[in-house]
Design an enzyme around this catalytic site. Structure first.
Site, PDB file in Angstrom:
ATOM      1  N   SER A  24       0.802  -1.233   0.000  1.00 10.83           N
ATOM      2  CA  SER A  24       0.000   0.000   0.000  1.00 10.83           C
ATOM      3  C   SER A  24       0.830   1.276   0.000  1.00 10.83           C
ATOM      4  O   SER A  24       0.277   2.361  -0.183  1.00 10.83           O
ATOM      5  CB  SER A  24      -0.936   0.034   1.210  1.00 10.83           C
ATOM      6  OG  SER A  24      -2.021  -0.815   0.984  1.00 10.83           O
TER       7      SER A  24
ATOM      8  N   LYS B   2       0.314   3.328  -2.944  1.00 13.39           N
ATOM      9  CA  LYS B   2      -0.853   4.227  -3.052  1.00 13.39           C
ATOM     10  C   LYS B   2      -0.456   5.697  -2.871  1.00 13.39           C
ATOM     11  O   LYS B   2      -1.116   6.594  -3.369  1.00 13.39           O
ATOM     12  CB  LYS B   2      -1.906   3.859  -1.999  1.00 13.39           C
ATOM     13  CG  LYS B   2      -2.486   2.448  -2.150  1.00 13.39           C
ATOM     14  CD  LYS B   2      -3.313   2.098  -0.910  1.00 13.39           C
ATOM     15  CE  LYS B   2      -3.926   0.718  -0.985  1.00 13.39           C
ATOM     16  NZ  LYS B   2      -4.570   0.344   0.294  1.00 13.39           N
TER      17      LYS B   2
ATOM     18  N   VAL C 248       1.184  -3.566   3.819  1.00 12.80           N
ATOM     19  CA  VAL C 248       1.157  -4.867   4.502  1.00 12.80           C
ATOM     20  C   VAL C 248       2.436  -5.686   4.301  1.00 12.80           C
ATOM     21  O   VAL C 248       2.585  -6.744   4.894  1.00 12.80           O
ATOM     22  CB  VAL C 248      -0.066  -5.752   4.125  1.00 12.80           C
ATOM     23  CG1 VAL C 248      -1.352  -5.226   4.715  1.00 12.80           C
ATOM     24  CG2 VAL C 248      -0.160  -5.988   2.643  1.00 12.80           C
TER      25      VAL C 248
ATOM     26  N   TYR D 246      -4.857   3.928   8.089  1.00 14.11           N
ATOM     27  CA  TYR D 246      -6.216   3.365   8.128  1.00 14.11           C
ATOM     28  C   TYR D 246      -6.883   3.592   9.489  1.00 14.11           C
ATOM     29  O   TYR D 246      -6.778   4.671  10.050  1.00 14.11           O
ATOM     30  CB  TYR D 246      -6.179   1.863   7.775  1.00 14.11           C
ATOM     31  CG  TYR D 246      -5.360   1.595   6.550  1.00 14.11           C
ATOM     32  CD1 TYR D 246      -5.808   2.021   5.304  1.00 14.11           C
ATOM     33  CD2 TYR D 246      -4.120   0.972   6.612  1.00 14.11           C
ATOM     34  CE1 TYR D 246      -5.060   1.806   4.168  1.00 14.11           C
ATOM     35  CE2 TYR D 246      -3.362   0.748   5.486  1.00 14.11           C
ATOM     36  CZ  TYR D 246      -3.842   1.181   4.265  1.00 14.11           C
ATOM     37  OH  TYR D 246      -3.095   0.966   3.152  1.00 14.11           O
TER      38      TYR D 246
ATOM     39  N   TYR E 129      -3.335  -2.325 -10.322  1.00 19.58           N
ATOM     40  CA  TYR E 129      -3.251  -2.107  -8.866  1.00 19.58           C
ATOM     41  C   TYR E 129      -2.447  -3.229  -8.190  1.00 19.58           C
ATOM     42  O   TYR E 129      -1.558  -2.968  -7.372  1.00 19.58           O
ATOM     43  CB  TYR E 129      -4.672  -2.010  -8.288  1.00 19.58           C
ATOM     44  CG  TYR E 129      -4.721  -2.057  -6.786  1.00 19.58           C
ATOM     45  CD1 TYR E 129      -4.426  -0.936  -6.020  1.00 19.58           C
ATOM     46  CD2 TYR E 129      -5.040  -3.249  -6.124  1.00 19.58           C
ATOM     47  CE1 TYR E 129      -4.448  -0.995  -4.635  1.00 19.58           C
ATOM     48  CE2 TYR E 129      -5.065  -3.314  -4.748  1.00 19.58           C
ATOM     49  CZ  TYR E 129      -4.772  -2.192  -3.998  1.00 19.58           C
ATOM     50  OH  TYR E 129      -4.787  -2.250  -2.631  1.00 19.58           O
TER      51      TYR E 129
HETATM   52  O1  DON Z   1      -4.806  -4.759  -1.899  1.00 17.29           O
HETATM   53  C1  DON Z   1      -4.281  -5.260  -0.917  1.00 17.29           C
HETATM   54  O2  DON Z   1      -4.933  -5.754  -0.013  1.00 17.29           O
HETATM   55  C2  DON Z   1      -2.775  -5.216  -0.811  1.00 17.29           C
HETATM   56  N1  DON Z   1      -2.186  -5.347  -2.118  1.00 17.29           N
HETATM   57  C3  DON Z   1      -2.300  -3.937  -0.198  1.00 17.29           C
HETATM   58  C4  DON Z   1      -2.895  -3.684   1.168  1.00 17.29           C
HETATM   59  C5  DON Z   1      -2.012  -2.925   2.079  1.00 17.29           C
HETATM   60  O3  DON Z   1      -0.809  -2.855   1.934  1.00 17.29           O
HETATM   61  C6  DON Z   1      -2.665  -2.338   3.267  1.00 17.29           C
HETATM   62  N2  DON Z   1      -1.687  -1.740   4.139  1.00 17.29           N
HETATM   63  N3  DON Z   1      -1.429  -1.798   5.251  1.00 17.29           N
END
Ligand code: DON
Length: 307
Positions: free
Chosen positions: A65, A68, A259, A241, A190
């Site tokens: 993420s 993003k 993550v 978040y 994405y």
């Molecule tokens: O879309 C997802 O769930 C993962 N590719 C990225 C989520 C993420 O990194 C949330 N961060 N803490």
């Protein structure tokens, strides 16, 4: 005498590494579950050009993420203020991959960092670029001073195979006429932007313009000063978040997590930090990463929202 950043990073690394590991490495994307939870790195890039690091700062890990943040910046460059017609800037108070709020709010994502908002941003990039994936890779490469950046195909495949929740979010946006492109194309882009591996040193370097009023150290303007403030504001209020209140309480810096266990945090006017430790807390943010940033922020006497 100037501040001894190296001894600060060494001290923080040693203190946090000596504590028992808390949290759990992300396993909902199976390729991420294979990462060793003991990995731990820190890097600090300063606006005067110096870079300091401790631990495994040169080990690539999945940015997830944190991508993003960079796609948001790309979309701000392309759309200016119109971007905010597509995505909001309020903290969500819900999990990063939640669908609940979207149903109540006509499919308008609360912010660009929850998955719904990030998918809306990637959709916006797909509308403007003939090769959006290439554009994202080139943008990141230029910011971290590399010729080329590659995608980890294993992680990308794993995300694609376990991406039904993200596809559901994208279809929901489409059902509300907030998504003009093909869902499969946008989710593919994405998943691939999330599957880029970079090191703490590269990520600190890539985000440094946010500490430097929107320009790189070479003087290239990435965002206007106003857009830079806006991005930092969204990081401060939405970057972690539903864990953001606790994060601002403990650390107080604008930040963005992933993550993969990375967190970028900005010291406006001073520099950019990146920490990496894969085990995550219940909100999906790096547990040790937050511990390390808390110690650094305390040492630098950070005042939340002021610095
Ligand atoms: O879309 C997802 O769930 C993962 N590719 C990225 C989520 C993420 O990194 C949330 N961060 N803490």
């Amino acid at each position: 005498m100037s501040y001894d950043y190296q001894s600060l990073l060494d001290r923080v690394h040693a203190t946090v590494a000596a504590q028992p590991i808390r949290g759990k490495v992300a396993d909902y994307i199976p390729a991420l579950a294979r990462v060793d939870g003991r990995r731990f790195g820190l890097a600090l890039a300063l606006t005067d050009g110096r870079v300091f690091s401790a631990g495994e700062a040169d080990e690539p890990f999945s940015i997830q993420s944190m991508s993003k943040l960079f796609t948001l910046v790309m979309a701000q460059r392309l759309y200016g203020d119109d971007l905010w017609q597509r995505v909001g800037r309020e903290p969500s108070g819900t999990a990063f991959n939640s669908l609940v709020q979207l149903e109540h709010e006509d499919g308008f994502p609360r912010n660009p960092f929850i998955n719904a908002g990030a998918l809306a941003v990637t959709n916006a990039l797909v509308s403007r670029y003939a090769q959006p994936e290439r554009a994202i890779l080139d943008f990141l490469a230029s910011l971290c001073g590399r010729k080329k950046i590659f995608i980890d195909e294993d992680v990308a495949r794993s995300e694609e195979q376990h991406g039904d929740r993200n596809r559901a979010i994208a279809y929901f946006l489409k059902a509300h006429d907030r998504f003009e492109n093909d869902v499969a194309e946008v989710t593919r882009t994405y998943f691939r932007q999330c599957a880029i591996p970079l090191t703490c040193r590269e990520l600190a370097q890539a985000a440094l313009f946010l500490a430097n009023n929107g320009t790189t150290l070479d003087g290239a303007r990435v965002l206007s000063p106003v857009q830079t403030r806006q991005t930092l504001a969204v990081m401060l209020t939405c970057g972690l978040y539903d864990g953001v209140g606790d994060f601002v309480f403990r650390v107080g810096l604008p930040a963005k997590s992933g993550v993969g266990g990375g967190i970028i945090a900005i010291l406006p006017g001073v520099g950019s930090l990146c920490v990496w430790s894969p085990p995550l807390d219940a909100r999906g943010n790096s547990a040790r990463g937050i511990d390390a940033l808390e110690l650094i922020a305390a040492d630098l006497a950070v005042v939340p929202g002021v610095l």
